[in-house]
Design a protein around this motif. Structure first.
Motif, PDB file in Angstrom:
ATOM      1  N   LEU A 121      19.151 -11.440  -6.573  1.00 35.19           N
ATOM      2  CA  LEU A 121      17.179 -10.568  -6.354  1.00 35.19           C
ATOM      3  C   LEU A 121      16.314 -11.295  -6.879  1.00 35.19           C
ATOM      4  N   LEU A 122      15.017 -12.094  -6.743  1.00 29.44           N
ATOM      5  CA  LEU A 122      14.159 -12.497  -6.913  1.00 29.44           C
ATOM      6  C   LEU A 122      12.689 -11.509  -6.558  1.00 29.44           C
ATOM      7  N   ALA A 123      12.026 -11.839  -8.133  1.00 29.77           N
ATOM      8  CA  ALA A 123      11.185 -10.661  -8.592  1.00 29.77           C
ATOM      9  C   ALA A 123      10.256 -11.282  -9.395  1.00 29.77           C
ATOM     10  N   TYR A 124       8.689 -10.937  -8.586  1.00 28.85           N
ATOM     11  CA  TYR A 124       7.346 -12.288  -8.673  1.00 28.85           C
ATOM     12  C   TYR A 124       6.374 -10.911  -8.889  1.00 28.85           C
ATOM     13  N   ARG A 125       5.662 -11.838 -10.436  1.00 28.77           N
ATOM     14  CA  ARG A 125       4.666 -10.389 -11.004  1.00 28.77           C
ATOM     15  C   ARG A 125       3.208 -11.379 -11.511  1.00 28.77           C
ATOM     16  N   GLN A 126       2.337 -11.422 -11.261  1.00 22.33           N
ATOM     17  CA  GLN A 126       1.305 -11.578 -12.691  1.00 22.33           C
ATOM     18  C   GLN A 126       0.777 -11.411 -13.371  1.00 22.33           C
ATOM     19  N   SER A 127       1.281 -11.519 -14.542  1.00 21.90           N
ATOM     20  CA  SER A 127       1.023 -10.278 -16.233  1.00 21.90           C
ATOM     21  C   SER A 127       0.364 -11.295 -17.125  1.00 21.90           C
ATOM     22  N   GLU A 128      -0.527 -11.052 -17.933  1.00 18.09           N
ATOM     23  CA  GLU A 128      -1.501 -11.754 -19.286  1.00 18.09           C
ATOM     24  C   GLU A 128       0.170 -11.697 -20.062  1.00 18.09           C
ATOM     25  N   ARG A 129       1.500 -11.041 -19.905  1.00 18.13           N
ATOM     26  CA  ARG A 129       1.983 -11.274 -20.673  1.00 18.13           C
ATOM     27  C   ARG A 129       3.399 -10.654 -19.961  1.00 18.13           C
ATOM     28  N   ARG A 130       4.981 -10.760 -20.903  1.00 18.60           N
ATOM     29  CA  ARG A 130       6.025 -10.639 -19.768  1.00 18.60           C
ATOM     30  C   ARG A 130       6.225  -9.240 -19.099  1.00 18.60           C
ATOM     31  N   PRO A 131       5.564  -9.652 -18.096  1.00 22.35           N
ATOM     32  CA  PRO A 131       6.254  -8.151 -17.642  1.00 22.35           C
ATOM     33  C   PRO A 131       7.303  -7.009 -17.765  1.00 22.35           C
ATOM     34  N   ASP A 132       7.084  -5.891 -16.835  1.00 23.25           N
ATOM     35  CA  ASP A 132       8.522  -5.070 -17.270  1.00 23.25           C
ATOM     36  C   ASP A 132       8.948  -4.769 -15.379  1.00 23.25           C
ATOM     37  N   PHE A 133       9.761  -5.658 -15.667  1.00 19.08           N
ATOM     38  CA  PHE A 133      10.909  -6.083 -14.536  1.00 19.08           C
ATOM     39  C   PHE A 133      12.008  -4.788 -14.181  1.00 19.08           C
ATOM     40  N   SER A 134      11.825  -3.980 -14.609  1.00 17.16           N
ATOM     41  CA  SER A 134      13.121  -2.381 -15.291  1.00 17.16           C
ATOM     42  C   SER A 134      12.892  -2.194 -13.576  1.00 17.16           C
ATOM     43  N   VAL A 135      11.968  -1.731 -12.300  1.00 15.80           N
ATOM     44  CA  VAL A 135      11.823  -1.349 -11.062  1.00 15.80           C
ATOM     45  C   VAL A 135      12.969  -1.960 -10.050  1.00 15.80           C
ATOM     46  N   ALA A 136      12.194  -3.720 -10.405  1.00 15.65           N
ATOM     47  CA  ALA A 136      13.410  -4.832  -9.675  1.00 15.65           C
ATOM     48  C   ALA A 136      15.508  -4.451 -10.071  1.00 15.65           C
ATOM     49  N   LEU A 137      14.871  -4.570 -11.803  1.00 11.38           N
ATOM     50  CA  LEU A 137      16.905  -4.652 -11.551  1.00 11.38           C
ATOM     51  C   LEU A 137      16.428  -2.980 -11.625  1.00 11.38           C
ATOM     52  N   ASP A 138      16.221  -1.717 -11.394  1.00  9.68           N
ATOM     53  CA  ASP A 138      16.039  -0.779 -10.655  1.00  9.68           C
ATOM     54  C   ASP A 138      16.976  -0.735  -9.164  1.00  9.68           C
ATOM     55  N   VAL A 139      16.614  -1.038  -8.387  1.00 11.86           N
ATOM     56  CA  VAL A 139      17.111  -2.056  -6.766  1.00 11.86           C
ATOM     57  C   VAL A 139      17.865  -2.809  -6.865  1.00 11.86           C
ATOM     58  N   LEU A 140      18.241  -3.216  -8.052  1.00  8.82           N
ATOM     59  CA  LEU A 140      19.543  -4.210  -7.295  1.00  8.82           C
ATOM     60  C   LEU A 140      21.049  -3.427  -7.982  1.00  8.82           C
ATOM     61  N   ALA A 141      21.001  -3.162  -8.991  1.00  6.25           N
ATOM     62  CA  ALA A 141      21.610  -1.157 -10.418  1.00  6.25           C
ATOM     63  C   ALA A 141      22.388  -0.901  -8.471  1.00  6.25           C
ATOM     64  N   SER A 142      20.990  -0.513  -7.948  1.00 14.21           N
ATOM     65  CA  SER A 142      21.447   0.408  -6.582  1.00 14.21           C
ATOM     66  C   SER A 142      22.037   0.358  -5.465  1.00 14.21           C
ATOM     67  N   VAL A 143      22.069  -0.440  -5.189  1.00 16.77           N
ATOM     68  CA  VAL A 143      23.259  -1.864  -3.938  1.00 16.77           C
ATOM     69  C   VAL A 143      24.449  -1.359  -4.424  1.00 16.77           C
ATOM     70  N   GLN A 144      25.230  -0.449  -3.184  1.00 14.92           N
ATOM     71  CA  GLN A 144      26.241  -0.264  -2.996  1.00 14.92           C
ATOM     72  C   GLN A 144      27.254  -0.157  -1.663  1.00 14.92           C
TER      73      GLN A 144
END
Length: 149
Positions: A121-144
């Motif tokens: 998985l690769l995910a990208y976001r522009q932010s002024e501080r480290r962004p929350d990538f929990s949604v992207a990690l949840d997508v990866l966790a949902s693969v079955q």
């Protein structure tokens, strides 16, 4: 017995407001021939050869973009997330950029499925501080594995 106005509103919303609210159905998409993943609400999925691209569709200043693939390897990563499904390793790298949106962050993650296959998985976001990538990690966790029936 008299009830306060806020209490009456809460009872009304509880009985009628939430009963009429639509339930969010899972948006299950195929990944390759025998895998599936869950597309979260607010994202649109685009199937590309060998991968799925997810784009955040709700109006946001800095939308999240996700690419997930079971056929393209991802570089090894250094941190293990406990308490999720499977073995998810990831790194987050910041690239300094000029502009009002802040730095550009890239999440690289991989998960080894129970049958030994790797999903990247690769995910990208522009932010002024480290962004929350929990949604992207949840997508990866949902693969079955897709149900064979």
């Amino acid at each position: 017995m008299t009830r306060s106005l806020p209490l009456r509103r809460a009872v009304f919303l509880g009985l009628f407001g939430f009963a009429a609210a639509p339930a969010y159905a899972q948006n299950i998409r195929p990944l390759g021939d025998d895998l599936i993943l869950n597309v979260p609400p607010g994202f649109e999925a685009f199937e590309q050869p060998g991968r799925i691209e997810l784009e955040q569709t709700r109006a946001l200043r800095t939308p999240l973009s996700i690419w997930i693939s079971a056929s393209e390897p991802v570089a090894l990563h250094s941190r293990l997330i406990h308490g999720r499904y499977g073995d998810i390793r990831y790194t987050v790298e910041a690239q300094e950029m000029d502009g009002s949106g802040g730095d550009f962050y890239e999440l690289r993650a991989r998960r080894i499925l129970p049958d030994g296959r790797e999903v990247g998985l690769l995910a990208y976001r522009q932010s002024e501080r480290r962004p929350d990538f929990s949604v992207a990690l949840d997508v990866l966790a949902s693969v079955q594995l897709r149900d064979p029936s």
